[in-house]
Design a protein around this motif. Structure first.
Motif: not given
Length: 449
Positions: A390-406
């Motif tokens: 499982y992978k979670m991609v997060v924008e560092e500045a906002s902490d917003r999750i921009v992608g999830i891949h499994m």
């Protein structure tokens, strides 16, 4: 009274066309739809529905092997292709009947024949009738692409694969996309020797690199053979049966079947588009604006024939938007193509939503990537070494999750809920604050640190 026979005439009764037809009729429009093959379209008749049923059937191969570790004695593990094939077709026929009933119950008139556009507000049926409509909607979908090589008539596509008389012992699948990899897993589980031939060195282009690399590792470990930077130059009947493949990039191959899955081509031929001057794109797609309108104001198009995103739920959403905007009493709305979840029903399946790690680095610059690499509890108990990722991609500045891949068992089922979180712009902190549901694979989504 309108000066037209219908307010809306739809060409193509696939998922998008049926949704647009029934919703428009529910809004009070007089609607007719023409379908030259079978109501239900690619998804129901020869696409995602029968394919998913084959995927279910294929999973039993590993489940039966794993059953022994859970105390079950399964002495006979014999697969009978005709039984599964015929049951799948029976289910397809049942669903086709439901689609027909849906149109009928919504008072949509159905013509089971080909329709051609003969004017901005006119269509001609194959039987010779000419009908008029205030608006015309094209929803004719797409079909598998086949290259022009000697002997291509011996090959099959995803259209014919559901009707094979017998299960091949050896099959070559041409392509590297989701359809090719899905059928590679299915045929392998059914006992065929599978060779996947791909003209590039990458499978599943556009998917997250970690997911496609993991699938490749697992597929090779299972025994699927990959021939990269290779292609078929010619197909011929072999002297002692089967098909002789003349190859470029690798040694020649003899197989029982060749399945092409190298993309899909919009169905625009014979619709009369040229006579109206409807704009066609470089890939043969009908060009439309955000409201699904072509350059001819009374003619619209939705679904795969527009080649925006070739997914059934997208076509359905486009059909809904068209009907509500053109005939409903709701404010007009446009389909949002951002954060559309996707799945590959491979073995194991892949699911993803939002940006891949590579896309996020290119677009956002500074990101954080969280991963969980684990063996599902069932695989541990069964002694199966296959690992999920499982992978979670997060924008560092906002902490917003921009992608999830499994990639892993039931990944598409888990991702549907996670896709809501990405669409809603939730943060990594929101996931961290969520209590885990134990013991599940899905809990890994809230335990990444």
């Amino acid at each position: 009274m309108s000066r037209y026979d219908y307010d809306l005439f739809v060409i193509g009764a696939g998922s998008g066309g049926v949704r647009a037809s029934r919703v428009s009729a529910a809004h009070g429009a007089r609607v007719a739809v023409a379908e030259e093959y079978r109501v239900g379209g690619t998804c129901v008749i020869r696409g995602c529905v029968p394919k998913k049923l084959l995927v279910y059937g294929a999973h039993f191969a590993e489940d039966l092997n794993d059953a022994a570790m859970f105390g079950w004695d399964v002495p006979t593990k014999r697969f009978d292709w005709p039984i599964l094939r015929d049951h799948v077709q029976a289910e397809v026929k049942r669903l086709e009947g439901l689609y027909n009933e849906t149109l009928k119950s919504n008072k949509v008139e159905t013509f089971l024949e080909r329709a051609t556009i003969t004017g901005p507000n006119e269509v001609r049926l194959a039987s010779g009738s000419t009908l008029s409509a205030g608006k015309i909607l094209i929803a004719t979908g797409a079909r598998p692409f086949l290259p022009e090589i000697p002997g291509i008539e011996h090959a099959i596509t995803s259209n014919e694969v559901f009707h094979l008389k017998k299960m091949p012992k050896r099959i070559v699948i041409v392509g590297g996309g989701y359809i090719a990899n899905e059928f590679a897993g299915v045929f392998h589980q059914f006992g065929a020797h599978v060779t996947l031939v791909n003209r590039s060195d990458t499978i599943l282009r556009g998917y997250d690199e970690s997911m496609r690399d993991r699938l490749l590792q697992i597929s090779i470990a299972k025994g699927i053979d990959f021939k990269f930077i290779s292609s078929i130059e010619a197909i011929a009947r072999a002297e002692h049966g089967g098909l002789q493949l003349t190859m470029a990039g690798c040694d020649d191959i003899v197989v029982d079947e060749v399945l092409y899955a190298v993309g899909r081509k919009p169905n625009i031929e014979g619709l009369g588009l040229e006579s109206l001057g409807i704009t066609i794109g470089e890939r043969g797609e009908i060009k439309v604006d955000s409201a699904a309108r072509t350059n001819v104001p009374s003619v619209f198009a939705i679904g795969d024939v527009t080649d925006r995103i070739q997914l059934t739920p997208v076509a359905i959403r486009e059909g809904q938007a068209f009907a509500d905007t053109q005939f409903g009493d709701k404010p007009p709305f446009e389909v949002d193509y951002d954060c559309v979840p996707n799945a590959v029903f491979s073995h194991p399946p892949i699911a993803g939503v939002g940006m891949t790690e590579g896309e996020a680095r290119n677009r956002l610059g500074s990101i954080k990537v969280f991963t969980s690499d684990f063996r599902a509890m069932k695989n541990v108990m069964a002694g199966r070494n296959e690992r999920s990722l499982y992978k979670m991609v997060v924008e560092e500045a906002s902490d917003r999750i921009v992608g999830i891949h499994m990639i892993g068992p039931d990944a598409p089922e888990i991702l549907q809920a996670a896709a809501i979180a990405v669409k809603a712009r939730l943060t990594k902190a929101d996931f961290d604050a969520t209590v885990a549901l134990h013991p599940t694979m899905a809990e890994e989504l809230v335990l990444m640190r």
